[in-house]
Design a protein around this motif. Structure first.
Motif, mmCIF file in Angstrom:
data_model
loop_
_atom_site.group_PDB
_atom_site.id
_atom_site.type_symbol
_atom_site.label_atom_id
_atom_site.label_comp_id
_atom_site.label_asym_id
_atom_site.label_seq_id
_atom_site.Cartn_x
_atom_site.Cartn_y
_atom_site.Cartn_z
ATOM 1 N N GLN A 89 -58.338 -62.304 28.438
ATOM 2 C CA GLN A 89 -58.211 -61.002 29.093
ATOM 3 C C GLN A 89 -56.760 -60.519 28.979
ATOM 4 N N GLU A 90 -56.517 -59.576 28.080
ATOM 5 C CA GLU A 90 -55.184 -58.996 27.922
ATOM 6 C C GLU A 90 -55.318 -57.591 27.354
ATOM 7 N N THR A 91 -54.274 -56.803 27.518
ATOM 8 C CA THR A 91 -54.301 -55.412 27.065
ATOM 9 C C THR A 91 -53.053 -55.101 26.254
ATOM 10 N N ILE A 92 -53.102 -53.962 25.556
ATOM 11 C CA ILE A 92 -51.941 -53.449 24.833
ATOM 12 C C ILE A 92 -51.747 -51.990 25.220
ATOM 13 N N ASN A 93 -50.503 -51.596 25.394
ATOM 14 C CA ASN A 93 -50.164 -50.199 25.668
ATOM 15 C C ASN A 93 -49.753 -49.542 24.353
ATOM 16 N N ILE A 94 -50.515 -48.553 23.913
ATOM 17 C CA ILE A 94 -50.234 -47.914 22.625
ATOM 18 C C ILE A 94 -49.446 -46.614 22.787
ATOM 19 N N ASP A 95 -48.925 -46.387 24.006
ATOM 20 C CA ASP A 95 -47.991 -45.279 24.220
ATOM 21 C C ASP A 95 -46.585 -45.830 23.977
ATOM 22 N N TYR A 96 -46.211 -45.895 22.691
ATOM 23 C CA TYR A 96 -44.981 -46.589 22.305
ATOM 24 C C TYR A 96 -43.723 -45.911 22.832
ATOM 25 N N LYS A 97 -43.802 -44.596 23.034
ATOM 26 C CA LYS A 97 -42.603 -43.877 23.498
ATOM 27 C C LYS A 97 -42.149 -44.365 24.870
ATOM 28 N N GLU A 98 -43.095 -44.804 25.682
ATOM 29 C CA GLU A 98 -42.759 -45.238 27.033
ATOM 30 C C GLU A 98 -42.254 -46.678 27.080
ATOM 31 N N GLN A 99 -42.320 -47.394 25.965
ATOM 32 C CA GLN A 99 -41.895 -48.787 25.939
ATOM 33 C C GLN A 99 -40.390 -48.904 25.717
ATOM 34 N N GLU A 100 -39.843 -50.002 26.203
ATOM 35 C CA GLU A 100 -38.464 -50.354 25.906
ATOM 36 C C GLU A 100 -38.454 -51.189 24.624
ATOM 37 N N PHE A 101 -37.305 -51.302 23.984
ATOM 38 C CA PHE A 101 -37.190 -52.193 22.833
ATOM 39 C C PHE A 101 -37.226 -53.638 23.316
ATOM 40 N N ALA A 102 -37.762 -54.516 22.485
ATOM 41 C CA ALA A 102 -37.890 -55.932 22.853
ATOM 42 C C ALA A 102 -36.526 -56.532 23.157
ATOM 43 N N ALA A 103 -36.473 -57.349 24.210
ATOM 44 C CA ALA A 103 -35.204 -57.933 24.645
ATOM 45 C C ALA A 103 -34.724 -59.031 23.714
ATOM 46 N N ASN A 104 -35.665 -59.721 23.061
ATOM 47 C CA ASN A 104 -35.312 -60.826 22.172
ATOM 48 C C ASN A 104 -36.417 -61.017 21.147
ATOM 49 N N LYS A 105 -36.224 -61.954 20.224
ATOM 50 C CA LYS A 105 -37.195 -62.151 19.141
ATOM 51 C C LYS A 105 -38.506 -62.744 19.643
ATOM 52 N N LYS A 106 -38.444 -63.519 20.699
ATOM 53 C CA LYS A 106 -39.672 -64.068 21.273
ATOM 54 C C LYS A 106 -40.555 -62.939 21.793
ATOM 55 N N GLN A 107 -39.932 -62.007 22.513
ATOM 56 C CA GLN A 107 -40.673 -60.851 23.029
ATOM 57 C C GLN A 107 -41.181 -59.973 21.888
ATOM 58 N N LEU A 108 -40.361 -59.836 20.840
ATOM 59 C CA LEU A 108 -40.763 -59.041 19.680
ATOM 60 C C LEU A 108 -41.958 -59.672 18.977
ATOM 61 N N ARG A 109 -41.946 -60.983 18.858
ATOM 62 C CA ARG A 109 -43.069 -61.684 18.219
ATOM 63 C C ARG A 109 -44.345 -61.472 19.015
ATOM 64 N N GLU A 110 -44.240 -61.522 20.343
ATOM 65 C CA GLU A 110 -45.404 -61.284 21.188
ATOM 66 C C GLU A 110 -45.926 -59.860 21.009
#
Length: 709
Positions: free
Chosen positions: A134-155
């Protein structure tokens, strides 16, 4: 008019600039810096509404360039953005000093991050996705922040890839199992999951192949256009290749072999044969063939496997009458050499076409115009105005009693063709008013008193009818010459652009082709004085469509110019109709009572709701439930796709004679006619033509003469 203005504008620019823009402008002879200097000069001197290059401008360029490079925030890290931040308020100063440090820093970091991303997606796709989670993705990319690190980016990549793979997984699951929970024995669930990841991987491989083909100059063009776009959404820099594509789009023709190609690892694959072109006439290639090597007549062939598609196309295209030798791998795997004589290839689907329809014993005509095309080098060549004039004559010969001019999805084109085309339907008078920055208005008139068509006229528009389409619709509406049917308003582009070749401004240029800039130099206004900018043309009869609630049009673009108004031109309303307003009222009443119109409105609202839903479940059962609900809702609108007006559309005689030689053209026209029969807007346009016919003075005079006779 356009060509004359361009020449005058160039004379001014060259007179001022020829002493400045020489090869000695920069010590390192940097073409990028020369381009930046040239373009900002042209913008400052020639744009209708020049912008101040200040800190606010700089900040906008900063944000927009990052957004263009990484709109889904899957490349840059938050630390990268912090590194870039020191340039936020320096870009305006760099532009003034012809520096490109900001671009260089961002470009170098992007290349590094994209190489890392290429490794990252391949690594992520090695691990099976858990569709029970059970997980979701937010496809409103404009509202997202840039990933803090490579681990977060990989996720972030993992979720995005799972989202991309869900639809593929579902399709393969349905193929394998359908209604049978035990399956048909072809694939297991785990094998389906593997196949879905493989398909997603192949798609991304093709994307990164394309990206890796891009050169530094391609990314610099993006930067230049980020700067240019701050002035208005229609000012645009064309790199040399892009300028050629623009010219082809405007003229509807080019010189080559007449085949559309797609890059593949094995070569350039033929994906379409253009009807009437050299390949089509000789039947020398077929869809699916792959071009491996290209040789000019009498020269050693060049291997194009792995070559950039644009570079391969340059080798294949060439002047009319020249010969190109292609080494081709056929669909069956055999390899052979094919020689083709290049010729002018005409993109017929870019041009006006017409059809007739009989209704209650009367014949009506429809002209579809995809764009206001013209050959800027030679206006006497084929253009939209002369072609529409020919179609009108052909329809008159077919005995039509009313004409529909379909401008839906017509994004515009040549301003001159609009004036000439409008003159086909009125005696004479103003068509459009044009004003340059700080200048008095110019009124462009039809001075030819001949009227080619004085019968009932309807113009169809939608939200994507723009620019030249809006000029014509507005003029016919102001004259009350035609009834405009369509969306609440058209696109709302009320500006005029001129294409300025940059080579003409540089003295002793040794940098090669510098491209051109499409520059907003004027605004146009209706003859009633109002601008179509932002407001567009409001239809006489508003008919909803599936895009009614989706953000479209000039008002939804970045940095549009404002709406304004000037004095009206001197014109007289058309006196060819009796009780024009009653015709419109009758149509509105029909539309209000039509159950399909209500269904179209409901469908449009549902599509807006679907678009606004930005949080998507990555759980397969939840995804499947959402898809089933969407499918169930879509079934409610199925009748819209199956709508049949029972009208039969036919090609004109000259076209049916071509069908004996061109089966592809026959198939295209048959498909078009079937779609017209399903088109509720066309059906209502014919109803309006019937009412206009009854209320047409010329028709009334003919009926009266017949009674007296």
């Amino acid at each position: 008019m356009k060509k004359n203005f361009t020449l005058a504008f160039l004379v001014i620019l060259v007179a001022v600039a020829s002493c400045s823009f020489t090869n000695k402008s920069f010590e390192n002879d940097d073409k990028d810096k020369l381009l930046l200097d040239l373009i900002t000069y042209v913008l400052e001197k020639g744009h209708y509404e020049p912008k101040n290059l200040n800190d606010s401008f700089s900040s906008n360029v900063f944000d927009d360039f990052i957004d263009i490079l990484d709109p889904t925030k899957r490349y840059f890290l938050a630390s990268d953005i912090r590194d870039f931040e020191k340039y936020r308020f320096m870009i305006d100063d760099e532009i003034k000093n012809t520096e490109i440090t900001f671009f260089n820093v961002v470009y170098q970091r992007l290349m590094k991050r994209m190489a890392e991303a290429e490794e990252m997606y391949k690594e992520v796709l090695k691990t099976p996705f858990d569709y029970a989670k059970q997980e979701t993705i937010n496809i409103d990319y404009k509202e997202q922040e840039f990933a803090a690190n490579k681990k977060q980016l990989r996720e972030r990549w993992r979720k995005q890839l799972k989202y991309n793979t869900l639809g593929v997984y579902d399709a393969k699951f349905e193929d394998a199992f359908g209604e049978n929970p035990t399956g048909n024995g072809n694939l297991t669930v785990s094998e389906i999951e593997v196949e879905a990841r493989k398909t997603t991987g192949n798609t991304l491989n093709e994307f990164f192949d394309f990206v890796n083909d891009l050169e530094r100059k391609d990314w610099f063009v993006q930067y230049i256009n980020t700067i240019v776009d701050e002035f208005d959404p229609h000012t645009y820099y064309f790199a040399p290749d892009d300028k050629e594509k623009f010219d082809i789009g405007m003229s509807g023709k080019f010189e080559g072999i007449g085949a559309r190609l797609q890059k593949k690892p094995e070569g350039a694959k033929v994906v379409e044969i253009i009807s009437g072109g050299p390949v089509w006439r000789k039947q020398s290639l077929e869809v699916g063939d792959e071009i491996l090597r290209v040789g000019q007549e009498g020269e050693e062939p060049i291997n194009i496997v792995g070559m950039r598609l644009d570079d391969a196309i340059k080798l294949i295209k060439g002047p009319k009458g020249s010969i190109v030798d292609l080494t081709v791998r056929r669909v069956d795997g055999t390899i052979e050499e094919v020689s083709i004589i290049r010729d002018v290839v005409v993109l017929e689907e870019s041009y006006a076409k017409s059809a007739t329809v009989k209704e209650e014993g009367n014949t009506y005509g429809l002209i579809n115009l995809p764009k206001f095309y013209v050959d800027f080098e030679d206006y006497t060549e084929r253009n939209a105005a002369t072609d529409v004039a020919k179609e009108v004559e052909r329809l008159k010969e077919a005995g039509v009693e009313g004409i529909i001019l379909d401008l839906r999805d017509n994004g515009g084109g040549s301003l001159k063709t609009v004036v000439d085309m409008a003159g086909l339907f009125i005696k004479d008078g103003p068509i459009v008013q044009v004003r340059s920055s700080g200048q008095r208005k110019e009124v462009h008139e039809d001075k030819d008193e001949r009227i080619q068509w004085d019968g009932p006229l309807v113009i169809l528009v939608n939200e994507l009818s723009a620019s030249a389409s809006e000029i014509l619709a507005a003029a016919m509406q102001d004259y009350k010459r035609a009834v405009v049917i369509g969306s609440k308003q058209t696109f709302g582009k009320g500006t005029v652009q001129n294409v300025i070749p940059l080579d003409n401004i540089v003295r002793s240029n040794e940098h090669g082709n510098l491209g051109a800039i499409k520059l907003t130099t004027q605004k146009f206004y209706r003859i009633n004085g109002g601008s179509t900018q932002l407001e567009g043309v409001k239809s006489d009869i508003i008919v909803p469509d599936r895009y009614s609630y989706i953000d479209l049009g000039e008002r939804d673009q970045e940095n549009p110019l404002e709406w304004d108004k000037i004095s009206a031109a001197d014109y007289k309303v058309w006196e060819g109709y009796i009780d024009f307003e009653t015709t419109i009222a009758n149509s509105k009443k029909r539309m209000a009572e039509n159950p399909y119109i209500e269904l179209i409105e409901e469908n449009a609202k549902w599509l807006k709701e679907q678009q606004d839903e930005t949080t998507v479940s990555l759980n397969y059962d939840a995804y499947k439930q959402r898809e089933e609900q969407a499918k169930e809702k879509s079934e409610q609108f199925k009748s819209l796709r199956e709508y049949d007006s029972k009208l039969t559309f036919e090609s004109l005689k000259y076209e049916t004679e071509l069908f004996t030689q061109d089966s592809i053209l026959r198939e295209k026209r048959n498909r078009w006619h079937k779609n017209l029969a399903k088109d509720i807007y066309v059906e209502e346009a014919i109803n309006v033509l019937k009412d206009l016919k009854l209320n047409n003075i010329k028709s009334s005079e003919r009926r009266l003469a017949s009674v007296k006779g």
